[in-house]
Enzyme design. Structure first.
Site, PDB file in Angstrom:
ATOM      1  N   ARG A 113       0.504  -9.969  -6.134  1.00 39.84           N
ATOM      2  CA  ARG A 113       1.104  -9.263  -5.067  1.00 39.84           C
ATOM      3  C   ARG A 113       2.811  -9.988  -5.132  1.00 39.84           C
ATOM      4  NH1 ARG A 113      -2.796  -6.900  -5.342  1.00 39.84           N
ATOM      5  NH2 ARG A 113      -4.266  -6.536  -3.812  1.00 39.84           N
ATOM      6  N   SER A 166      -3.159  -4.736   4.323  1.00 40.61           N
ATOM      7  CA  SER A 166      -3.644  -6.537   4.275  1.00 40.61           C
ATOM      8  C   SER A 166      -2.526  -7.019   4.872  1.00 40.61           C
ATOM      9  CB  SER A 166      -3.953  -6.722   2.996  1.00 40.61           C
ATOM     10  OG  SER A 166      -5.012  -6.040   2.487  1.00 40.61           O
ATOM     11  N   GLU A 185       1.574 -11.197   3.856  1.00 41.40           N
ATOM     12  CA  GLU A 185       2.049 -10.227   2.750  1.00 41.40           C
ATOM     13  C   GLU A 185       3.316  -9.378   3.141  1.00 41.40           C
ATOM     14  OE1 GLU A 185      -1.168  -7.985   0.092  1.00 41.40           O
ATOM     15  OE2 GLU A 185       0.289  -6.359   0.702  1.00 41.40           O
TER      16      GLU A 185
HETATM   17  P1  FAD Z   1       8.542  -0.888   2.129  1.00 38.13           P
HETATM   18  O1  FAD Z   1       7.468  -1.304   3.137  1.00 38.13           O
HETATM   19  O2  FAD Z   1       9.433   0.186   2.668  1.00 38.13           O
HETATM   20  O3  FAD Z   1       9.399  -2.123   1.610  1.00 38.13           O
HETATM   21  C1  FAD Z   1       8.602  -3.161   1.280  1.00 38.13           C
HETATM   22  C2  FAD Z   1       9.543  -4.040   0.602  1.00 38.13           C
HETATM   23  O4  FAD Z   1      10.116  -3.542  -0.610  1.00 38.13           O
HETATM   24  C3  FAD Z   1      10.762  -4.282   1.478  1.00 38.13           C
HETATM   25  O5  FAD Z   1      11.133  -5.769   1.419  1.00 38.13           O
HETATM   26  C4  FAD Z   1      11.898  -3.456   0.851  1.00 38.13           C
HETATM   27  O6  FAD Z   1      13.066  -3.927   1.118  1.00 38.13           O
HETATM   28  C5  FAD Z   1      11.495  -3.304  -0.467  1.00 38.13           C
HETATM   29  N1  FAD Z   1      11.604  -2.041  -1.084  1.00 38.13           N
HETATM   30  C6  FAD Z   1      11.349  -1.030  -0.912  1.00 38.13           C
HETATM   31  N2  FAD Z   1      11.843   0.091  -1.791  1.00 38.13           N
HETATM   32  C7  FAD Z   1      12.729  -0.592  -2.648  1.00 38.13           C
HETATM   33  C8  FAD Z   1      13.420  -0.323  -3.684  1.00 38.13           C
HETATM   34  N3  FAD Z   1      13.595   0.995  -4.118  1.00 38.13           N
HETATM   35  N4  FAD Z   1      14.353  -1.341  -4.386  1.00 38.13           N
HETATM   36  C9  FAD Z   1      13.999  -2.645  -4.134  1.00 38.13           C
HETATM   37  N5  FAD Z   1      13.234  -2.873  -3.046  1.00 38.13           N
HETATM   38  C10 FAD Z   1      12.746  -2.087  -2.285  1.00 38.13           C
HETATM   39  N6  FAD Z   1      -0.508  -2.727  -1.066  1.00 38.13           N
HETATM   40  C11 FAD Z   1      -1.035  -2.935  -2.338  1.00 38.13           C
HETATM   41  O7  FAD Z   1      -0.397  -3.723  -3.094  1.00 38.13           O
HETATM   42  N7  FAD Z   1      -2.488  -2.607  -2.744  1.00 38.13           N
HETATM   43  C12 FAD Z   1      -3.137  -1.587  -1.704  1.00 38.13           C
HETATM   44  O8  FAD Z   1      -4.236  -1.510  -1.674  1.00 38.13           O
HETATM   45  C13 FAD Z   1      -2.336  -1.432  -0.571  1.00 38.13           C
HETATM   46  N8  FAD Z   1      -3.173  -0.771   0.588  1.00 38.13           N
HETATM   47  C14 FAD Z   1      -2.245  -0.532   1.660  1.00 38.13           C
HETATM   48  C15 FAD Z   1      -2.953   0.370   2.569  1.00 38.13           C
HETATM   49  C16 FAD Z   1      -2.548   0.499   3.771  1.00 38.13           C
HETATM   50  C17 FAD Z   1      -3.078   1.578   4.595  1.00 38.13           C
HETATM   51  C18 FAD Z   1      -1.014   0.150   4.160  1.00 38.13           C
HETATM   52  C19 FAD Z   1      -0.457   0.674   5.432  1.00 38.13           C
HETATM   53  C20 FAD Z   1      -0.575  -0.502   2.988  1.00 38.13           C
HETATM   54  C21 FAD Z   1      -1.070  -0.820   1.938  1.00 38.13           C
HETATM   55  N9  FAD Z   1      -0.517  -1.660   0.860  1.00 38.13           N
HETATM   56  C22 FAD Z   1      -0.977  -2.073  -0.193  1.00 38.13           C
HETATM   57  C23 FAD Z   1       1.059  -2.156   1.119  1.00 38.13           C
HETATM   58  C24 FAD Z   1       1.984  -1.151   0.848  1.00 38.13           C
HETATM   59  O9  FAD Z   1       1.539   0.112   0.991  1.00 38.13           O
HETATM   60  C25 FAD Z   1       2.834  -1.561  -0.728  1.00 38.13           C
HETATM   61  O10 FAD Z   1       3.287  -2.782  -0.588  1.00 38.13           O
HETATM   62  C26 FAD Z   1       3.887  -0.361  -0.977  1.00 38.13           C
HETATM   63  O11 FAD Z   1       4.191  -0.655  -2.148  1.00 38.13           O
HETATM   64  C27 FAD Z   1       4.885  -0.397  -0.211  1.00 38.13           C
HETATM   65  O12 FAD Z   1       5.842   0.465  -0.320  1.00 38.13           O
HETATM   66  P2  FAD Z   1       6.956   1.098   0.601  1.00 38.13           P
HETATM   67  O13 FAD Z   1       7.652   2.160  -0.082  1.00 38.13           O
HETATM   68  O14 FAD Z   1       6.208   1.392   2.080  1.00 38.13           O
HETATM   69  O15 FAD Z   1       7.731  -0.258   0.796  1.00 38.13           O
HETATM   70  P1  NAP Z   2     -13.302  -5.584  -0.795  1.00 37.58           P
HETATM   71  O1  NAP Z   2     -13.652  -4.288  -1.767  1.00 37.58           O
HETATM   72  O2  NAP Z   2     -13.890  -5.575   0.533  1.00 37.58           O
HETATM   73  O3  NAP Z   2     -13.179  -6.859  -1.369  1.00 37.58           O
HETATM   74  C1  NAP Z   2     -12.658  -8.173  -0.601  1.00 37.58           C
HETATM   75  C2  NAP Z   2     -11.759  -9.073  -1.472  1.00 37.58           C
HETATM   76  O4  NAP Z   2     -12.566  -9.432  -2.700  1.00 37.58           O
HETATM   77  C3  NAP Z   2     -10.822  -8.009  -1.995  1.00 37.58           C
HETATM   78  O5  NAP Z   2      -9.749  -8.653  -1.339  1.00 37.58           O
HETATM   79  C4  NAP Z   2     -10.635  -8.453  -3.612  1.00 37.58           C
HETATM   80  O6  NAP Z   2      -9.347  -9.169  -3.839  1.00 37.58           O
HETATM   81  C5  NAP Z   2     -11.654  -9.364  -3.767  1.00 37.58           C
HETATM   82  N1  NAP Z   2     -12.630  -8.640  -4.715  1.00 37.58           N
HETATM   83  C6  NAP Z   2     -13.592  -7.775  -4.655  1.00 37.58           C
HETATM   84  N2  NAP Z   2     -14.234  -7.553  -5.936  1.00 37.58           N
HETATM   85  C7  NAP Z   2     -13.685  -8.439  -6.784  1.00 37.58           C
HETATM   86  C8  NAP Z   2     -14.025  -8.596  -8.144  1.00 37.58           C
HETATM   87  N3  NAP Z   2     -14.689  -7.992  -8.755  1.00 37.58           N
HETATM   88  N4  NAP Z   2     -13.089  -9.495  -8.655  1.00 37.58           N
HETATM   89  C9  NAP Z   2     -12.013 -10.361  -8.022  1.00 37.58           C
HETATM   90  N5  NAP Z   2     -11.889 -10.009  -6.769  1.00 37.58           N
HETATM   91  C10 NAP Z   2     -12.721  -9.292  -5.965  1.00 37.58           C
HETATM   92  O7  NAP Z   2     -11.552  -5.379  -0.483  1.00 37.58           O
HETATM   93  P2  NAP Z   2     -11.090  -4.182   0.496  1.00 37.58           P
HETATM   94  O8  NAP Z   2     -10.260  -4.909   1.539  1.00 37.58           O
HETATM   95  O9  NAP Z   2     -11.855  -2.867   0.721  1.00 37.58           O
HETATM   96  O10 NAP Z   2      -9.743  -3.634  -0.516  1.00 37.58           O
HETATM   97  C11 NAP Z   2     -10.046  -3.038  -1.746  1.00 37.58           C
HETATM   98  C12 NAP Z   2      -9.054  -3.411  -2.537  1.00 37.58           C
HETATM   99  O11 NAP Z   2      -7.845  -2.616  -2.223  1.00 37.58           O
HETATM  100  C13 NAP Z   2      -8.561  -4.496  -2.986  1.00 37.58           C
HETATM  101  O12 NAP Z   2      -8.147  -4.852  -4.191  1.00 37.58           O
HETATM  102  C14 NAP Z   2      -7.388  -4.839  -2.039  1.00 37.58           C
HETATM  103  O13 NAP Z   2      -6.515  -5.751  -2.625  1.00 37.58           O
HETATM  104  C15 NAP Z   2      -6.746  -3.448  -1.963  1.00 37.58           C
HETATM  105  N6  NAP Z   2      -6.140  -3.106  -0.707  1.00 37.58           N
HETATM  106  C16 NAP Z   2      -4.821  -3.693  -0.606  1.00 37.58           C
HETATM  107  C17 NAP Z   2      -4.227  -3.650   0.525  1.00 37.58           C
HETATM  108  C18 NAP Z   2      -2.860  -4.147   0.623  1.00 37.58           C
HETATM  109  O14 NAP Z   2      -2.280  -3.957   1.782  1.00 37.58           O
HETATM  110  N7  NAP Z   2      -2.333  -5.236  -0.136  1.00 37.58           N
HETATM  111  C19 NAP Z   2      -4.806  -3.054   1.718  1.00 37.58           C
HETATM  112  C20 NAP Z   2      -5.916  -2.706   1.305  1.00 37.58           C
HETATM  113  C21 NAP Z   2      -6.715  -2.793   0.200  1.00 37.58           C
HETATM  114  P3  NAP Z   2      -7.932  -8.357  -4.246  1.00 37.58           P
HETATM  115  O15 NAP Z   2      -7.406  -7.894  -2.779  1.00 37.58           O
HETATM  116  O16 NAP Z   2      -7.210  -9.391  -5.048  1.00 37.58           O
HETATM  117  O17 NAP Z   2      -8.052  -7.171  -5.082  1.00 37.58           O
END
Ligand code: FAD
Ligand code: NAP
Length: 341
Positions: free
Chosen positions: A168, A242, A337
């Protein structure tokens, strides 16, 4: 070439951030071409306006009105750069919607993005935090990107190595924070499926769907189904996914934690042991709990939600209370995050 771009004054951002926080920007510009983006940046420089680069607003917390210019690059387009029997190279403009690109690629028979289905936001923001889900990260499929230098308007190419991707994290959240706007991301996708179904609940979901030999689109459908069940839809309940990163602790600290908390959910990594932050928050008594308009989601404690009318300060107050309680109970620091503005 001079391009006229509208600078909307005192623009509402509530519908432009998935937390649904009400805040205004002094100016908002939504350029659709590189020339227009360059012009917007030039005007921001001339007027010394602070800049906020906005994608889908799904990983930010607005702590108040933004006193400068919010620039929302709306560059669109998907170009095939090259192909062999085994692979394709595709260039995708930064303003494309991430999930729409995932679905488009599946329809073309380009594989590798299945596990990253239904992540909100834009393609341009995806490298910023090296988006990841279900054991796949952006760095596994990205080859290079093009970014515009905010100070000069020049375009620079970054190789995958130059992006310094980590969990991340990338160089765009560290040394090059606020220095570049990502305008195009280049992917190398496979024509032959190489499915990853061992992570999280994917395999169980496929079984429940009655699928034994999944095709890539079925893995995508399984991920979408799990996410729809487990995560709040930002269109209905404001959230930024998250809210905290999963902390990685040294093996010795993990062993001592496991003695006290035998049920602790953890995964061994190259650099230590990754603890499931959602489990820590749940055990600290926070699952489904709320203070005023902000709480944790009842199906996933790692997600903070806006029950209605929350300000950025309300969100940060609950986040701080959770961090305090988790640190007190487990001696583990949770890092946020989303980025706070
Ligand atoms: P924004 O929120 O608009 O911006 C995020 C950051 O990036 C800010 O600092 C902004 O300035 C910068 N930025 C945006 N666009 C650019 C650009 N073109 N160039 C340079 N900088 C830029 N994230 C995960 O990694 N895994 C997930 O599974 C995941 N699940 C999510 C589920 C939900 C329901 C929600 C709400 C969020 C989730 N996220 C997840 C977080 C988010 O969706 C990601 O981080 C996504 O990439 C953010 O994109 P955005 O366009 O909305 O960025
Ligand atoms: P989950 O499946 O309930 O698992 C809980 C946590 O355990 C996750 O955070 C994941 O880490 C870790 N995990 C599960 N299986 C694993 C494996 N085989 N090896 C290593 N780590 C493992 O998680 P969840 O909340 O439903 O999310 C599912 C996936 O979507 C995850 O990968 C999560 O990161 C991603 N997600 C991200 C966001 C965001 O905003 N960043 C939001 C929703 C979902 P990791 O998170 O490191 O994968």
């Amino acid at each position: 070439m001079a391009v006229d771009v509208v600078f909307a004054e005192n623009a509402a951002l509530q519908t432009l951030n998935t937390f649904g926080i009400a805040a205004n920007a002094r100016y908002l510009a939504q350029p659709e071409t590189l020339d227009a983006l360059r012009e917007v940046l030039q005007r921001a420089r001339l007027e010394s306006l602070p800049l906020l680069v906005l994608g889908g607003g799904s990983n930010i917390v607005l702590s108040g009105d933004f006193p400068g210019l919010v620039v929302r690059p709306c560059l669109r387009g998907i170009r095939l750069l090259g192909e062999t029997d085994a692979q394709v190279q595709v260039a995708v403009a930064g303003g494309e919607v991430w999930h729409e690109f995932v679905i488009h690629s599946l329809k073309q028979g380009w594989f590798g993005l299945e596990n990253l289905s239904l992540i909100p936001g834009t393609v341009g923001a995806a490298p910023v935090q090296n988006i990841g889900a279900y054991g796949v990260e952006l760095q596994d499929v990205m080859e290079s990107l093009l970014a515009m230098d905010i100070a000069t308007g020049e375009l620079h190419e970054f190789s995958r190595e130059a992006c310094r991707f980590a969990y991340r994290d990338s160089v765009f959240k560290q040394e090059l924070r606020d220095r570049y706007i990502i305008v195009e991301v280049r992917f190398c996708l496979s024509r032959k499926p190489a499915l990853k179904t061992a992570y999280g609940d994917i395999r169980q979901e496929l079984q429940a769907m009655g699928v034994e030999q999944p095709a890539p689109w079925q893995v995508s459908e399984a991920v979408i189904a799990i996410r729809r069940r487990k995560l709040p839809d930002p269109a209905l309940i404001g959230n930024a996914g998250s809210f905290f990163k999963n902390p990685v602790v040294p093996v010795s600290q993990f062993e001592s934690l496991r003695q006290h908390f035998p049920g602790i959910v953890a995964y061994t990594q190259a650099d230590g042991v990754k603890l499931a932050a959602g489990w820590l928050i749940d055990q600290a008594g926070w699952k489904g709990r709320r203070i005023g308009p902000v709480g944790t989601y009842d199906k996933q404690a790692l997600v903070l939600v806006n029950h209605g009318g929350a300000s950025g300060a309300d969100v940060l107050e609950v986040a701080a209370a959770i961090q305090h309680d988790v640190a007190e109970r487990f001696g583990v620091q949770l890092d946020m995050e989303p980025r706070v503005y």
